[in-house]
Design a protein around this motif. Structure first.
Motif, PDB file in Angstrom:
ATOM      1  N   ALA A  43      24.798 -35.510  -2.753  1.00 43.43           N
ATOM      2  CA  ALA A  43      23.888 -35.580  -3.907  1.00 43.43           C
ATOM      3  C   ALA A  43      22.931 -34.385  -3.934  1.00 43.43           C
ATOM      4  N   ALA A  44      22.408 -34.003  -2.777  1.00 49.28           N
ATOM      5  CA  ALA A  44      21.487 -32.867  -2.713  1.00 49.28           C
ATOM      6  C   ALA A  44      22.219 -31.554  -3.005  1.00 49.28           C
ATOM      7  N   THR A  45      23.423 -31.420  -2.486  1.00 47.11           N
ATOM      8  CA  THR A  45      24.210 -30.220  -2.747  1.00 47.11           C
ATOM      9  C   THR A  45      24.515 -30.122  -4.233  1.00 47.11           C
ATOM     10  N   LYS A  46      24.885 -31.231  -4.832  1.00 48.43           N
ATOM     11  CA  LYS A  46      25.175 -31.249  -6.267  1.00 48.43           C
ATOM     12  C   LYS A  46      23.950 -30.819  -7.076  1.00 48.43           C
ATOM     13  N   MET A  47      22.783 -31.342  -6.741  1.00 43.98           N
ATOM     14  CA  MET A  47      21.554 -30.973  -7.450  1.00 43.98           C
ATOM     15  C   MET A  47      21.260 -29.490  -7.271  1.00 43.98           C
ATOM     16  N   ASN A  48      21.369 -28.978  -6.042  1.00 44.23           N
ATOM     17  CA  ASN A  48      21.110 -27.562  -5.796  1.00 44.23           C
ATOM     18  C   ASN A  48      22.072 -26.681  -6.576  1.00 44.23           C
ATOM     19  N   VAL A  49      23.337 -27.046  -6.595  1.00 49.85           N
ATOM     20  CA  VAL A  49      24.344 -26.269  -7.333  1.00 49.85           C
ATOM     21  C   VAL A  49      24.027 -26.280  -8.829  1.00 49.85           C
ATOM     22  N   ASP A  93      32.642 -31.822  -4.877  1.00 43.17           N
ATOM     23  CA  ASP A  93      33.674 -32.863  -4.956  1.00 43.17           C
ATOM     24  C   ASP A  93      34.145 -33.283  -3.567  1.00 43.17           C
ATOM     25  N   THR A  94      34.334 -32.317  -2.684  1.00 47.74           N
ATOM     26  CA  THR A  94      34.775 -32.610  -1.320  1.00 47.74           C
ATOM     27  C   THR A  94      33.734 -33.447  -0.584  1.00 47.74           C
ATOM     28  N   LEU A  95      32.471 -33.080  -0.707  1.00 49.33           N
ATOM     29  CA  LEU A  95      31.410 -33.832  -0.039  1.00 49.33           C
ATOM     30  C   LEU A  95      31.316 -35.260  -0.574  1.00 49.33           C
ATOM     31  N   GLU A  96      31.518 -35.424  -1.871  1.00 48.37           N
ATOM     32  CA  GLU A  96      31.494 -36.775  -2.449  1.00 48.37           C
ATOM     33  C   GLU A  96      32.664 -37.619  -1.926  1.00 48.37           C
ATOM     34  N   VAL A  97      33.827 -37.018  -1.818  1.00 48.98           N
ATOM     35  CA  VAL A  97      34.990 -37.729  -1.275  1.00 48.98           C
ATOM     36  C   VAL A  97      34.733 -38.109   0.181  1.00 48.98           C
ATOM     37  N   GLY A 134      12.048 -30.161  -8.868  1.00 48.00           N
ATOM     38  CA  GLY A 134      10.900 -30.941  -9.297  1.00 48.00           C
ATOM     39  C   GLY A 134      10.976 -32.344  -8.727  1.00 48.00           C
ATOM     40  N   LYS A 135       9.882 -33.084  -8.872  1.00 42.42           N
ATOM     41  CA  LYS A 135       9.857 -34.451  -8.354  1.00 42.42           C
ATOM     42  C   LYS A 135      10.953 -35.310  -8.990  1.00 42.42           C
ATOM     43  N   GLU A 136      11.218 -35.106 -10.260  1.00 44.25           N
ATOM     44  CA  GLU A 136      12.265 -35.887 -10.926  1.00 44.25           C
ATOM     45  C   GLU A 136      13.641 -35.560 -10.351  1.00 44.25           C
ATOM     46  N   ASP A 137      13.863 -34.309 -10.005  1.00 44.24           N
ATOM     47  CA  ASP A 137      15.129 -33.912  -9.375  1.00 44.24           C
ATOM     48  C   ASP A 137      15.298 -34.618  -8.029  1.00 44.24           C
ATOM     49  N   ILE A 138      14.222 -34.642  -7.262  1.00 43.80           N
ATOM     50  CA  ILE A 138      14.271 -35.258  -5.934  1.00 43.80           C
ATOM     51  C   ILE A 138      14.464 -36.768  -6.072  1.00 43.80           C
ATOM     52  N   LYS A 139      13.793 -37.369  -7.034  1.00 36.68           N
ATOM     53  CA  LYS A 139      13.981 -38.803  -7.291  1.00 36.68           C
ATOM     54  C   LYS A 139      15.442 -39.095  -7.622  1.00 36.68           C
ATOM     55  N   LYS A 140      16.031 -38.247  -8.428  1.00 35.41           N
ATOM     56  CA  LYS A 140      17.430 -38.430  -8.820  1.00 35.41           C
ATOM     57  C   LYS A 140      18.352 -38.415  -7.596  1.00 35.41           C
ATOM     58  N   ILE A 141      18.083 -37.519  -6.666  1.00 42.57           N
ATOM     59  CA  ILE A 141      18.888 -37.442  -5.437  1.00 42.57           C
ATOM     60  C   ILE A 141      18.780 -38.767  -4.671  1.00 42.57           C
ATOM     61  N   VAL A 142      17.560 -39.217  -4.452  1.00 44.65           N
ATOM     62  CA  VAL A 142      17.349 -40.444  -3.668  1.00 44.65           C
ATOM     63  C   VAL A 142      17.931 -41.651  -4.396  1.00 44.65           C
ATOM     64  N   LEU A 143      17.638 -41.781  -5.676  1.00 40.27           N
ATOM     65  CA  LEU A 143      18.139 -42.931  -6.433  1.00 40.27           C
ATOM     66  C   LEU A 143      19.670 -43.000  -6.446  1.00 40.27           C
ATOM     67  N   SER A 144      20.303 -41.843  -6.442  1.00 35.54           N
ATOM     68  CA  SER A 144      21.777 -41.818  -6.470  1.00 35.54           C
ATOM     69  C   SER A 144      22.394 -42.382  -5.193  1.00 35.54           C
ATOM     70  N   ARG A 145      21.585 -42.471  -4.131  1.00 36.52           N
ATOM     71  CA  ARG A 145      22.109 -42.961  -2.855  1.00 36.52           C
ATOM     72  C   ARG A 145      21.521 -44.300  -2.408  1.00 36.52           C
ATOM     73  N   LEU A 146      20.922 -45.022  -3.362  1.00 32.99           N
ATOM     74  CA  LEU A 146      20.437 -46.361  -3.033  1.00 32.99           C
ATOM     75  C   LEU A 146      21.599 -47.320  -3.035  1.00 32.99           C
TER      76      LEU A 146
END
Length: 146
Positions: A43-49, A93-97, A134-146
């Motif tokens: 999720a973090a790699t995806k956001m950074n990319v 995609d590889t990291l998600e798999v 931004g804070k919203e970006d970071i929230k998105k990363i965390v929320l995606s892995r709940l």
């Protein structure tokens, strides 16, 4: 000795958003550090990319680093600038798999809920992340892995 060398390398290379989140998550919840890092990696790699792509030419150097790893996963030794998006996408995609295949636990297994996300984000560090988030970006990363 291996742990020492690893720590020295990380201290000199800098830590990005994954470790910037692992510290508050590990401080607030009883969750293994490796699980936090592993579950957030894709999720973090995806956001950074995504953020590097949005920067256009300014983000190309950072995007190339991600694309180089994606190219290695795809069995390619060299890539061209026109292929940066293709291979950075292969990396994500590889990291998600791998996250799914390895059954890396989501954060919710350890009692983390959406109500905890603001507290986590408020204590997160972006030191040495390849792109500002931004804070919203970071929230998105965390929320995606709940």
């Amino acid at each position: 000795y291996g742990s020492l060398l690893s720590g020295i390398c990380l201290a000199n290379a800098g830590l990005g958003i994954i470790h910037g989140l692992a510290s508050p998550i590990g401080g607030f919840f009883d969750i293994p550090h490796g699980v936090v890092c592993g579950t957030l990696l894709a999720a973090a790699t995806k956001m950074n990319v995504e953020k590097l792509k949005a920067q256009g030419p300014k983000g190309m150097l950072g995007l190339k680093k991600y694309a180089d790893v994606g190219a290695m996963f795809a069995g390619k030794e060299a890539i061209f600038e026109k292929d940066l998006i293709k291979y950075s996408t292969i990396l994500v995609d590889t990291l998600e798999v791998w996250t799914d295949t390895l059954h890396i636990d989501p954060l919710g297994i350890y009692g983390i809920t959406a109500k905890d996300v603001n507290k986590i984000v408020d204590h997160a560090s972006l030191k040495n992340n390849p792109v500002p988030l931004g804070k919203e970006d970071i929230k998105k990363i965390v929320l995606s892995r709940l």
